[in-house]
Design a protein around this motif. Structure first.
Motif, PDB file in Angstrom:
ATOM      1  N   GLY A 163       1.114  -0.995  -0.228  1.00  0.00           N
ATOM      2  CA  GLY A 163       0.124   0.113   0.209  1.00  0.00           C
ATOM      3  C   GLY A 163       1.054   1.525  -0.291  1.00  0.00           C
ATOM      4  N   VAL A 164       2.286   1.038  -0.120  1.00  0.00           N
ATOM      5  CA  VAL A 164       3.117   2.434  -0.222  1.00  0.00           C
ATOM      6  C   VAL A 164       2.396   3.006  -1.594  1.00  0.00           C
ATOM      7  CG1 VAL A 164       5.215   3.169  -0.129  1.00  0.00           C
ATOM      8  CG2 VAL A 164       4.946   1.498   1.339  1.00  0.00           C
ATOM      9  N   ASN A 165       2.290   4.480  -1.463  1.00  0.00           N
ATOM     10  CA  ASN A 165       1.849   4.986  -2.977  1.00  0.00           C
ATOM     11  C   ASN A 165       2.977   5.531  -4.007  1.00  0.00           C
ATOM     12  OD1 ASN A 165      -0.876   4.921  -2.049  1.00  0.00           O
ATOM     13  ND2 ASN A 165      -0.736   6.420  -0.575  1.00  0.00           N
ATOM     14  N   LEU A 166       4.050   5.618  -3.459  1.00  0.00           N
ATOM     15  CA  LEU A 166       5.466   6.139  -3.901  1.00  0.00           C
ATOM     16  C   LEU A 166       6.710   5.475  -3.642  1.00  0.00           C
ATOM     17  CD1 LEU A 166       5.889   8.687  -5.759  1.00  0.00           C
ATOM     18  CD2 LEU A 166       6.011  10.345  -4.512  1.00  0.00           C
ATOM     19  N   VAL A 167       7.150   5.598  -4.284  1.00  0.00           N
ATOM     20  CA  VAL A 167       8.419   4.950  -3.794  1.00  0.00           C
ATOM     21  C   VAL A 167       9.561   5.156  -5.087  1.00  0.00           C
ATOM     22  CG1 VAL A 167      10.350   2.667  -3.415  1.00  0.00           C
ATOM     23  CG2 VAL A 167       7.507   2.137  -3.154  1.00  0.00           C
ATOM     24  N   TRP A 168      10.519   5.996  -4.130  1.00  0.00           N
ATOM     25  CA  TRP A 168      11.890   6.308  -4.841  1.00  0.00           C
ATOM     26  C   TRP A 168      12.920   5.693  -4.583  1.00  0.00           C
ATOM     27  CZ3 TRP A 168      11.324  11.633  -2.046  1.00  0.00           C
ATOM     28  CH2 TRP A 168       9.692  12.199  -2.536  1.00  0.00           C
ATOM     29  N   TYR A 179       8.176   5.035  -8.496  1.00  0.00           N
ATOM     30  CA  TYR A 179       7.937   3.619  -8.466  1.00  0.00           C
ATOM     31  C   TYR A 179       6.420   3.950  -8.109  1.00  0.00           C
ATOM     32  CZ  TYR A 179      12.277   0.859 -10.285  1.00  0.00           C
ATOM     33  OH  TYR A 179      12.995   0.533 -10.885  1.00  0.00           O
ATOM     34  N   ARG A 180       5.225   3.897  -8.570  1.00  0.00           N
ATOM     35  CA  ARG A 180       3.616   4.148  -8.489  1.00  0.00           C
ATOM     36  C   ARG A 180       3.142   2.405  -9.063  1.00  0.00           C
ATOM     37  NH1 ARG A 180       2.078   9.521  -6.755  1.00  0.00           N
ATOM     38  NH2 ARG A 180       0.232   8.442  -6.230  1.00  0.00           N
ATOM     39  N   ILE A 181       2.491   1.621  -8.405  1.00  0.00           N
ATOM     40  CA  ILE A 181       1.878   0.639  -8.836  1.00  0.00           C
ATOM     41  C   ILE A 181       0.735   0.956  -9.791  1.00  0.00           C
ATOM     42  CG2 ILE A 181      -0.501   0.971  -7.158  1.00  0.00           C
ATOM     43  CD1 ILE A 181       0.543  -1.862  -6.077  1.00  0.00           C
ATOM     44  N   GLY A 182       1.076  -0.145 -11.302  1.00  0.00           N
ATOM     45  CA  GLY A 182       0.032   0.220 -11.954  1.00  0.00           C
ATOM     46  C   GLY A 182       1.564   0.943 -13.363  1.00  0.00           C
ATOM     47  N   GLN A 183       2.314   1.321 -12.646  1.00  0.00           N
ATOM     48  CA  GLN A 183       2.799   2.518 -13.712  1.00  0.00           C
ATOM     49  C   GLN A 183       4.001   2.481 -14.101  1.00  0.00           C
ATOM     50  OE1 GLN A 183       1.819   6.610 -11.967  1.00  0.00           O
ATOM     51  NE2 GLN A 183       0.016   6.432 -11.763  1.00  0.00           N
ATOM     52  N   PRO A 184       4.363   3.047 -14.992  1.00  0.00           N
ATOM     53  CA  PRO A 184       5.797   2.736 -15.748  1.00  0.00           C
ATOM     54  C   PRO A 184       6.948   3.131 -14.820  1.00  0.00           C
ATOM     55  CG  PRO A 184       4.532   3.541 -17.171  1.00  0.00           C
ATOM     56  CD  PRO A 184       2.990   3.596 -16.081  1.00  0.00           C
TER      57      PRO A 184
END
Length: 188
Positions: A137-142, A154-159
Motif C-alpha cells: 500500500g505504499v503510494n510512492l517509492v523512490w 515507482y507507483r503501482i500500475g505505472q511505468p
C-alpha cells in the motif's frame, strides 16, 4: 535418500527480539530473516539530505512524520510475516491519530518510501523490496542511486519514471507541493 532440513520461519515478535539482542540489521521477508550490511558514508549522507528536505516540508505543514535509518514496518503479520526496513519514509498524520510514533514496528505501510542504493545491492533484491512496498500500500517509492545520481520513481500500475540531475523530484499526490532538485540530494 537425501534428507532436506525444513526452513524455519520467524514471526514479527521474534524479529523484534533478535534485532534488539544483537548488532545485526535484519529484515523479515516471508518469514525468512535477511541480514543487511552496514552502509557507507555516502549512503548516510544521501539519506540525510533527502530526509531533511522531506522533514522540513512535512513539519511546516503538519502532514505527519518523516523517519530515517532502516525503520521497520510490518507489511504482512502472518503466513508468513514480512517486515521491511525503509531508509526514509513518510507517514501521514491520518496514520498517527494521536501524533505519536509507534514504539515498535508499526503494523501499517508508510505513504512514501525512499530506498538509497548501496554498491552491493542486487537489482533483483531491490525490485523485490519495491514490489513488497507497493503491494503493501505504499503510494510512492523512490529508489535513489548515488552512483549514477538518478532517482527511479515507482507507483503501482505505472511505468517507472527515471529522474536525472536536471529534473525535480515531486511528492506528487502523496505530498502535494513537495519538490526538490534531484541534484540537491547528491550535492556536497
Amino acid at each position: 535418500m537425501a534428507v532436506t532440513a525444513e526452513k524455519r520461519t520467524f514471526s514479527v515478535d521474534e524479529l523484534w527480539e533478535l534485532s534488539h539482542r544483537s548488532d545485526r540489521l535484519l529484515e523479515l521477508v516471508r518469514g525468512e530473516l535477511r541480514e543487511m550490511a552496514p552502509t557507507a558514508p555516502e549512503h548516510g549522507f544521501v539519506e540525510l539530505r533527502l530526509g531533511a528536505r522531506l522533514m522540513e516540508f512535512v513539519e511546516k505543514q503538519a502532514l505527519g512524520a518523516v523517519v530515517t535509518g532502516e525503520v521497520g514496518f510490518v507489511l504482512r503479520a502472518t503466513d508468513p510475516a514480512t517486515v521491511r526496513a525503509a531508509d526514509v519514509a513518510f507517514i501521514s498524520a491520518k496514520k498517527l491519530p494521536d501524533g505519536d510514533l509507534p514504539k515498535k514496528f508499526p503494523y501499517f505501510a508508510p505513504d512514501l518510501v525512499a530506498e538509497i542504493l548501496s554498491p552491493n545491492d542486487a537489482y533483483g533484491d531491490v525490485m523485490e523490496k519495491v514490489n513488497d512496498w507497493l503491494a503493501a500500500g505504499v503510494n510512492l517509492v523512490w529508489v535513489v542511486d548515488p552512483a549514477h545520481q538518478v532517482v527511479h520513481v515507482y507507483r503501482i500500475g505505472q511505468p517507472v519514471h527515471v529522474l536525472q540531475a536536471g529534473d525535480r523530484l515531486s511528492g506528487e499526490d502523496v505530498l502535494p507541493g513537495f519538490e526538490c532538485a534531484v541534484s540537491e540530494i547528491f550535492a556536497r
